[in-house]
Design a protein around this motif. Structure first.
Motif, PDB file in Angstrom:
ATOM      1  N   LYS A 147       0.607  -1.879   0.077  1.00 29.02           N
ATOM      2  CA  LYS A 147       0.044  -0.090   0.525  1.00 29.02           C
ATOM      3  C   LYS A 147       0.450   0.618  -0.030  1.00 29.02           C
ATOM      4  O   LYS A 147       2.020   0.931   0.609  1.00 29.02           O
ATOM      5  CB  LYS A 147      -1.287   0.368   1.559  1.00 29.02           C
ATOM      6  N   LYS A 172      -7.542   3.238  -3.045  1.00 29.05           N
ATOM      7  CA  LYS A 172      -7.875   3.002  -2.616  1.00 29.05           C
ATOM      8  C   LYS A 172      -8.448   4.419  -2.030  1.00 29.05           C
ATOM      9  O   LYS A 172      -9.956   4.374  -1.166  1.00 29.05           O
ATOM     10  CB  LYS A 172      -7.376   2.315  -1.144  1.00 29.05           C
ATOM     11  N   LEU A 184      -4.439   7.250  -1.623  1.00 29.66           N
ATOM     12  CA  LEU A 184      -3.443   5.597  -1.505  1.00 29.66           C
ATOM     13  C   LEU A 184      -3.688   4.403  -2.760  1.00 29.66           C
ATOM     14  O   LEU A 184      -4.996   4.683  -3.030  1.00 29.66           O
ATOM     15  CB  LEU A 184      -4.023   5.386  -0.064  1.00 29.66           C
ATOM     16  N   VAL A 186      -3.360   0.314  -4.253  1.00 33.78           N
ATOM     17  CA  VAL A 186      -2.625  -0.932  -3.345  1.00 33.78           C
ATOM     18  C   VAL A 186      -2.234  -1.508  -4.756  1.00 33.78           C
ATOM     19  O   VAL A 186      -2.952  -1.418  -6.075  1.00 33.78           O
ATOM     20  CB  VAL A 186      -3.625  -1.428  -2.453  1.00 33.78           C
TER      21      VAL A 186
END
Length: 217
Positions: A147, A172, A184, A186
């Motif tokens: 992440k 995210k 953010l 991943v």
């Protein structure tokens, strides 16, 4: 009781069981019940063992073994639970380790039927039941994901989003912090370095990039 500690970097992928299905195996009047489960810690493995012991509290033996990743070590544990030493826990552990499974616990419960199996018979019975339990549970590969947090001037948000789309990252969250954009996202471990390199190049290193978490899926 056997416990072995093996140093190992779990790395980018590992195998574990994908479900938990109890199996039944009758051998010379003794009834064997086996079940495998994935567990992310020693505590969870022992909790599962306790649950099976409670479920089969009237059984003669609840033999168990697990192989769990802990602080860059693989902890291998086996407990004969009253059976002759080396006759039961070890063959269960062998079924886990020969498949290179990590974060996996197996419990084999025995209801004695009156006929003694001997050491060789016990080894075969417990190993066979553990094998059946693992096969019933199935095996899955877990892949390491990272992440990342991206933070920078708003003028560069399009560049960052474009690269995240190119590398098929899972975004995210998007927002603002201290007058700058924050994203953010991943993505798989093997993409991270190339993504970071390209973002630094096209933004002249104007973006702050931090890895905030690592986990397996």
């Amino acid at each position: 009781m056997i416990m072995v500690v093996i140093y190992l970097d779990k790395g980018e992928e590992y195998k574990t069981v994908s479900s938990s299905e109890e199996v039944f195996n009758k051998i010379k009047d003794s009834k064997f019940y086996g079940v495998a489960k994935t567990c992310s810690s020693i505590g969870l493995a022992e909790e599962f063992i306790d649950n099976i012991r409670e479920k089969h509290s009237d059984a003669n033996h609840n033999v168990n073994a697990y192989r769990v990743y802990n602080n860059n070590n693989i902890i291998e544990y086996a407990d004969d639970d009253g059976e002759p030493a080396g006759s039961s826990g070890k063959p269960i552990l062998q079924q886990i380790s020969t498949r290179d499974l990590i974060n996996t616990v197996v419990v084999v419960t025995r209801y004695f039927g009156g006929t003694k199996l001997g050491i060789g018979g016990l080894i075969r019975a417990y190993g066979e039941t553990a094998k059946l339990a693992i096969e019933a549970a199935g095996i899955k590969n877990l892949i390491l994901y990272k992440k990342l947090k991206f933070k920078g001037p708003y003028d560069y948000i399009g560049n960052v989003l474009g690269q995240l789309e190119k590398f098929k990252a899972d975004i995210k969250e998007q927002g603002y912090e201290e007058g700058q954009f924050v994203i953010l996202a991943v993505l798989k471990y093997n993409i991270v370095n190339n993504l970071i390199k390209e973002i630094r190049e096209i933004t002249s290193d104007k973006i702050e990039i931090n890895i905030t978490d690592s986990f397996y899926l």
